[in-house]
Design a protein around this motif. Structure first.
Motif, mmCIF file in Angstrom:
data_model
loop_
_atom_site.group_PDB
_atom_site.id
_atom_site.type_symbol
_atom_site.label_atom_id
_atom_site.label_comp_id
_atom_site.label_asym_id
_atom_site.label_seq_id
_atom_site.Cartn_x
_atom_site.Cartn_y
_atom_site.Cartn_z
ATOM 1 N N UNK A 1 30.206 47.864 39.490
ATOM 2 C CA UNK A 1 30.785 46.694 38.882
ATOM 3 C C UNK A 1 31.671 46.009 39.914
ATOM 4 N N UNK A 2 31.722 44.684 39.867
ATOM 5 C CA UNK A 2 32.537 43.911 40.782
ATOM 6 C C UNK A 2 33.791 43.425 40.063
ATOM 7 N N UNK A 3 34.942 43.612 40.714
ATOM 8 C CA UNK A 3 36.227 43.194 40.170
ATOM 9 C C UNK A 3 36.862 42.155 41.080
ATOM 10 N N UNK A 4 37.520 41.190 40.479
ATOM 11 C CA UNK A 4 38.298 40.200 41.213
ATOM 12 C C UNK A 4 39.758 40.596 41.137
ATOM 13 N N UNK A 5 40.508 40.342 42.197
ATOM 14 C CA UNK A 5 41.922 40.669 42.200
ATOM 15 C C UNK A 5 42.711 39.656 43.003
ATOM 16 N N UNK A 6 44.011 39.614 42.736
ATOM 17 C CA UNK A 6 44.881 38.693 43.477
ATOM 18 C C UNK A 6 46.337 39.091 43.284
ATOM 19 N N UNK A 7 47.186 38.472 44.091
ATOM 20 C CA UNK A 7 48.618 38.602 43.899
ATOM 21 C C UNK A 7 49.030 37.669 42.747
ATOM 22 N N UNK A 8 50.301 37.600 42.450
ATOM 23 C CA UNK A 8 50.775 36.776 41.326
ATOM 24 C C UNK A 8 50.528 35.287 41.545
ATOM 25 N N UNK A 9 50.815 34.785 42.749
ATOM 26 C CA UNK A 9 50.677 33.344 43.004
ATOM 27 C C UNK A 9 49.260 32.936 43.387
ATOM 28 N N UNK A 10 48.388 33.894 43.708
ATOM 29 C CA UNK A 10 47.001 33.601 44.048
ATOM 30 C C UNK A 10 46.733 33.392 45.531
ATOM 31 N N UNK A 11 47.765 33.452 46.373
ATOM 32 C CA UNK A 11 47.559 33.260 47.805
ATOM 33 C C UNK A 11 46.668 34.358 48.390
ATOM 34 N N UNK A 12 46.851 35.592 47.926
ATOM 35 C CA UNK A 12 46.024 36.712 48.369
ATOM 36 C C UNK A 12 44.986 37.000 47.289
ATOM 37 N N UNK A 13 43.723 36.896 47.658
ATOM 38 C CA UNK A 13 42.628 37.137 46.706
ATOM 39 C C UNK A 13 41.607 38.069 47.354
ATOM 40 N N UNK A 14 40.997 38.898 46.521
ATOM 41 C CA UNK A 14 40.024 39.862 47.020
ATOM 42 C C UNK A 14 39.051 40.206 45.904
#
Length: 114
Positions: free
Chosen positions: A1-14
């Motif tokens: 399964x593929x998951x999206x993730x990020x920091x609170x403000x969205x600057x870091x996304x993975x």
């Protein structure tokens, strides 16, 4: 399964691909302060969608693990380095979208003993 993730403000996304079957709480000096729930994956299962130049990095101790976080909002998103002889990426599962972490088994890891 593929998951999206990020920091609170969205600057870091993975994104990370794999089977999220449990999360780990580590009691080492940094993990216990961050309160992160951890999921370790192989580097080829992880893709940083943000330019690495936008990340801040913190290392300590033997400096084998690079703790990555957002310089804008301060959220720790993942770490990477050599763990138990293997190159790993350890994702802060709290940064994953649409995951109910309370439904997953929690493993405790005694990082203070390392």
């Amino acid at each position: 399964m593929k998951y999206e993730g990020s920091c609170h403000c969205g600057l870091v996304a993975f994104e990370v691909e794999g089977e999220l079957t449990q999360v780990t709480a580590c009691n080492c000096s940094i993990c216990s302060r961050k309160g992160a729930l951890l999921w370790g994956v192989k580097p080829d299962q992880f893709r940083l969608k943000t330019s690495s130049e936008k990340l801040a990095t913190y290392t300590f101790g033997n400096q084998r693990i690079e703790h990555r976080f957002c310089p804008k909002c301060g959220v720790h998103t993942f770490a990477e380095g050599i763990l138990s002889g293997n190159r790993m990426v350890v994702v802060n599962a709290n940064c994953l979208e649409a995951v109910e972490l309370s439904s997953l088994p929690l493993r405790h890891f005694d990082g203070r003993s390392l």
